[in-house]
Design an enzyme around this catalytic site. Structure first.
Site, PDB file in Angstrom:
ATOM      1  N   ASP A   9       0.905  -1.125  -0.095  1.00 20.95           N
ATOM      2  CA  ASP A   9       0.163   0.080  -0.001  1.00 20.95           C
ATOM      3  C   ASP A   9       0.969   1.176  -0.098  1.00 20.95           C
ATOM      4  O   ASP A   9       2.073   0.976   0.492  1.00 20.95           O
ATOM      5  CB  ASP A   9      -1.012  -0.066   1.144  1.00 20.95           C
ATOM      6  CG  ASP A   9      -1.685   1.273   1.417  1.00 20.95           C
ATOM      7  OD1 ASP A   9      -2.287   1.437   0.736  1.00 20.95           O
ATOM      8  OD2 ASP A   9      -1.633   1.660   2.502  1.00 20.95           O
ATOM      9  N   LEU A  10       0.346   2.365  -0.335  1.00 22.90           N
ATOM     10  CA  LEU A  10       1.100   3.495  -0.417  1.00 22.90           C
ATOM     11  C   LEU A  10       1.181   4.469   0.797  1.00 22.90           C
ATOM     12  O   LEU A  10       2.076   4.434   1.787  1.00 22.90           O
ATOM     13  CB  LEU A  10       1.040   4.506  -1.679  1.00 22.90           C
ATOM     14  CG  LEU A  10       1.820   5.667  -2.071  1.00 22.90           C
ATOM     15  CD1 LEU A  10       3.119   5.513  -1.945  1.00 22.90           C
ATOM     16  CD2 LEU A  10       1.369   6.619  -2.941  1.00 22.90           C
ATOM     17  N   ASP A  11       0.007   5.080   1.232  1.00 24.23           N
ATOM     18  CA  ASP A  11      -0.321   5.850   2.099  1.00 24.23           C
ATOM     19  C   ASP A  11      -0.278   5.214   3.340  1.00 24.23           C
ATOM     20  O   ASP A  11      -1.073   4.429   3.820  1.00 24.23           O
ATOM     21  CB  ASP A  11      -1.579   6.720   2.055  1.00 24.23           C
ATOM     22  CG  ASP A  11      -1.287   7.886   0.767  1.00 24.23           C
ATOM     23  OD1 ASP A  11      -0.322   7.993   0.276  1.00 24.23           O
ATOM     24  OD2 ASP A  11      -2.734   7.938   0.365  1.00 24.23           O
ATOM     25  N   THR A  17       1.207  10.010   4.039  1.00 21.34           N
ATOM     26  CA  THR A  17       0.622  11.301   3.155  1.00 21.34           C
ATOM     27  C   THR A  17      -0.650  11.703   3.963  1.00 21.34           C
ATOM     28  O   THR A  17      -1.343  12.679   3.481  1.00 21.34           O
ATOM     29  CB  THR A  17       0.407  11.138   1.772  1.00 21.34           C
ATOM     30  OG1 THR A  17       0.147   9.794   1.760  1.00 21.34           O
ATOM     31  CG2 THR A  17       1.645  11.316   0.933  1.00 21.34           C
ATOM     32  N   LYS A  45      -8.588   6.682   6.092  1.00 19.13           N
ATOM     33  CA  LYS A  45      -7.512   6.154   5.530  1.00 19.13           C
ATOM     34  C   LYS A  45      -7.699   4.842   4.773  1.00 19.13           C
ATOM     35  O   LYS A  45      -8.721   4.141   4.882  1.00 19.13           O
ATOM     36  CB  LYS A  45      -6.756   5.460   6.905  1.00 19.13           C
ATOM     37  CG  LYS A  45      -5.902   6.696   7.318  1.00 19.13           C
ATOM     38  CD  LYS A  45      -4.840   5.990   8.219  1.00 19.13           C
ATOM     39  CE  LYS A  45      -3.941   7.090   8.896  1.00 19.13           C
ATOM     40  NZ  LYS A  45      -3.243   6.626   9.945  1.00 19.13           N
ATOM     41  N   SER A 114      -2.716   0.632  -4.124  1.00 21.30           N
ATOM     42  CA  SER A 114      -3.074   1.693  -3.520  1.00 21.30           C
ATOM     43  C   SER A 114      -4.437   2.185  -4.190  1.00 21.30           C
ATOM     44  O   SER A 114      -4.656   2.291  -5.159  1.00 21.30           O
ATOM     45  CB  SER A 114      -1.926   2.888  -3.611  1.00 21.30           C
ATOM     46  OG  SER A 114      -2.581   4.199  -3.199  1.00 21.30           O
ATOM     47  N   ALA A 115      -5.101   2.861  -3.163  1.00 15.54           N
ATOM     48  CA  ALA A 115      -6.493   3.591  -3.474  1.00 15.54           C
ATOM     49  C   ALA A 115      -6.030   4.970  -4.162  1.00 15.54           C
ATOM     50  O   ALA A 115      -7.025   5.504  -4.846  1.00 15.54           O
ATOM     51  CB  ALA A 115      -7.427   3.868  -2.337  1.00 15.54           C
ATOM     52  N   LYS A 145     -11.205  -0.807  -1.595  1.00 15.43           N
ATOM     53  CA  LYS A 145     -10.847  -1.834  -0.715  1.00 15.43           C
ATOM     54  C   LYS A 145     -12.308  -1.373   0.217  1.00 15.43           C
ATOM     55  O   LYS A 145     -12.624  -0.255   0.557  1.00 15.43           O
ATOM     56  CB  LYS A 145      -9.596  -1.404   0.023  1.00 15.43           C
ATOM     57  CG  LYS A 145      -8.237  -1.504  -0.738  1.00 15.43           C
ATOM     58  CD  LYS A 145      -7.171  -0.977   0.155  1.00 15.43           C
ATOM     59  CE  LYS A 145      -5.708  -0.757  -0.937  1.00 15.43           C
ATOM     60  NZ  LYS A 145      -4.886   0.342  -0.307  1.00 15.43           N
ATOM     61  N   GLU A 169      -0.062  -3.344   4.541  1.00 14.65           N
ATOM     62  CA  GLU A 169      -1.184  -2.562   4.647  1.00 14.65           C
ATOM     63  C   GLU A 169      -1.410  -1.554   5.895  1.00 14.65           C
ATOM     64  O   GLU A 169      -1.064  -2.330   6.932  1.00 14.65           O
ATOM     65  CB  GLU A 169      -2.467  -3.150   4.350  1.00 14.65           C
ATOM     66  CG  GLU A 169      -3.321  -2.997   3.140  1.00 14.65           C
ATOM     67  CD  GLU A 169      -3.881  -1.413   2.826  1.00 14.65           C
ATOM     68  OE1 GLU A 169      -4.036  -1.269   1.641  1.00 14.65           O
ATOM     69  OE2 GLU A 169      -4.045  -0.640   3.936  1.00 14.65           O
ATOM     70  N   ASP A 170      -1.917  -0.357   5.981  1.00 14.40           N
ATOM     71  CA  ASP A 170      -2.041   0.257   7.091  1.00 14.40           C
ATOM     72  C   ASP A 170      -3.539   0.389   7.582  1.00 14.40           C
ATOM     73  O   ASP A 170      -3.756   1.029   8.569  1.00 14.40           O
ATOM     74  CB  ASP A 170      -1.334   1.503   7.175  1.00 14.40           C
ATOM     75  CG  ASP A 170      -2.039   2.622   6.230  1.00 14.40           C
ATOM     76  OD1 ASP A 170      -2.371   2.033   5.056  1.00 14.40           O
ATOM     77  OD2 ASP A 170      -2.349   3.669   6.742  1.00 14.40           O
TER      78      ASP A 170
HETATM   79  P1  B16 Z   1      -6.100  10.381  -3.919  1.00 14.29           P
HETATM   80  P2  B16 Z   1      -3.670   4.163   0.109  1.00 14.29           P
HETATM   81  C1  B16 Z   1      -5.424   6.121   0.015  1.00 14.29           C
HETATM   82  O1  B16 Z   1      -4.102   5.706  -0.336  1.00 14.29           O
HETATM   83  C2  B16 Z   1      -5.449   7.224   1.173  1.00 14.29           C
HETATM   84  O2  B16 Z   1      -5.195   6.539   2.153  1.00 14.29           O
HETATM   85  C3  B16 Z   1      -6.793   7.768   1.582  1.00 14.29           C
HETATM   86  O3  B16 Z   1      -6.708   8.723   2.574  1.00 14.29           O
HETATM   87  C4  B16 Z   1      -7.003   8.629   0.099  1.00 14.29           C
HETATM   88  O4  B16 Z   1      -8.398   9.234   0.097  1.00 14.29           O
HETATM   89  C5  B16 Z   1      -6.713   7.532  -1.278  1.00 14.29           C
HETATM   90  O5  B16 Z   1      -5.618   7.188  -1.239  1.00 14.29           O
HETATM   91  C6  B16 Z   1      -7.044   8.584  -2.431  1.00 14.29           C
HETATM   92  O6  B16 Z   1      -6.177   9.020  -2.488  1.00 14.29           O
HETATM   93  O7  B16 Z   1      -7.055  11.583  -3.383  1.00 14.29           O
HETATM   94  O8  B16 Z   1      -4.604  10.484  -3.916  1.00 14.29           O
HETATM   95  O9  B16 Z   1      -6.388   9.683  -5.096  1.00 14.29           O
HETATM   96  O10 B16 Z   1      -3.473   4.213   1.639  1.00 14.29           O
HETATM   97  O11 B16 Z   1      -4.587   3.189  -0.690  1.00 14.29           O
HETATM   98  O12 B16 Z   1      -2.151   4.169  -0.694  1.00 14.29           O
HETATM   99 MG    MG Z   2      -2.832   3.190   3.265  1.00 10.73          MG
END
Ligand code: B16
Ligand code: MG
Length: 234
Positions: A9-11, A17, A45, A114-115, A145, A169-170
């Site tokens: 996962d990224l964030d 972030t 998140k 990642s989302a 997810k 994953e967090d």
């Molecule tokens: P964006 P992850 C997610 O990343 C974030 O945890 C979540 O807070 C955010 O709304 C989502 O990405 C969308 O991000 O606006 O940059 O498309 O944890 O799945 O890496």
């Molecule tokens: Mg995350």
């Protein structure tokens, strides 16, 4: 020995972030008269941008036209992109570099799951983009997810069977997605929150020596139970 795959996962796993999402969402929510707390940010998140705005509007009891909704999403992303434009590799979370290096040395396929729709920009800013064999993110999926789509697509992209993949994953939704995909789920964060994960570590520095090696060579059931009890060493 079959091939294993490692999906990050990224964030919250590679970089933090969430603090920039918080600042951007707070400014936006306040601009339309809605309060926004750190606790509410926690609930976003792993949640997509669209679903995040839907939640914020529900918390503020606010209804918008489709045009207004789209314009607020664009405005939030503009503010967020401004924050991430200042990121550099000093924001990579502890022992992530070492983990990626170890896996690359072992010739293990590495994917992002990642989302975020901004994942490539972020990985570029922190100089990690070329470490990934595949990127699957919010631009490639239709189901968020806890649906396993993002991880299943990542497994496919690196040509590894789901049961041979390991997910870091967090978020609770992300752990559920990995479990549904029959992958090894590794929670990065608090054990009290991520208790559905197969293994949990506060961050990558808490992984016991030899744990990564076991992940590259063994099936889930064969990984020592000791490693599970190690998870609370925070
Ligand atoms: P964006 P992850 C997610 O990343 C974030 O945890 C979540 O807070 C955010 O709304 C989502 O990405 C969308 O991000 O606006 O940059 O498309 O944890 O799945 O890496
Ligand atoms: Mg995350």
């Amino acid at each position: 020995m079959g091939k294993k795959g490692f999906i990050f996962d990224l964030d919250g796993v590679i970089v933090d972030t969430a603090k920039y999402h918080f600042l951007a969402w707070k400014a936006l929510a306040n601009s339309i008269g809605i309060d926004f707390s750190h606790q509410q940010n926690e609930q976003l998140k792993g949640v997509s941008r669209e679903q995040s705005l839907i939640k914020i509007l529900a918390w503020g009891n606010k209804k918008l036209s489709q045009d207004e909704f789209l314009s607020l999403m664009a405005k939030k992303n503009e503010a967020y992109l401004e924050y991430i434009s200042n990121m550099d590799d000093s924001e990579i979370l502890p022992a992530v570099n070492e983990t990626l290096k170890y896996l690359a040395n072992q010739r293990q396929p590495i994917a992002l799951g990642s989302a975020s729709k901004n994942s490539k920009q972020i990985l570029k800013k922190v100089n990690l983009l070329e470490k990934f064999d595949a990127i699957v993110d919010g631009n490639n999926v239709t189901k968020a997810k806890p649906d396993p789509e993002v991880f299943l697509k990542a497994a496919q992209a690196i040509n590894v069977l789901p049961e041979d993949c390991v997910v870091f994953e967090d978020s609770v939704a992300g752990i559920q997605a990995a479990n549904t995909a029959h992958m090894i789920s590794i929670g990065i964060g608090e054990a009290s929150v991520l208790n559905e994960a197969d293994f949990i570590f506060k961050d990558f520095t808490y992984m016991p020596p030899g744990f990564l090696y076991k992940l590259t060579t063994l099936k889930k059931d064969a990984i020592n139970k000791d490693d599970r009890s190690n998870q609370h060493s925070s």
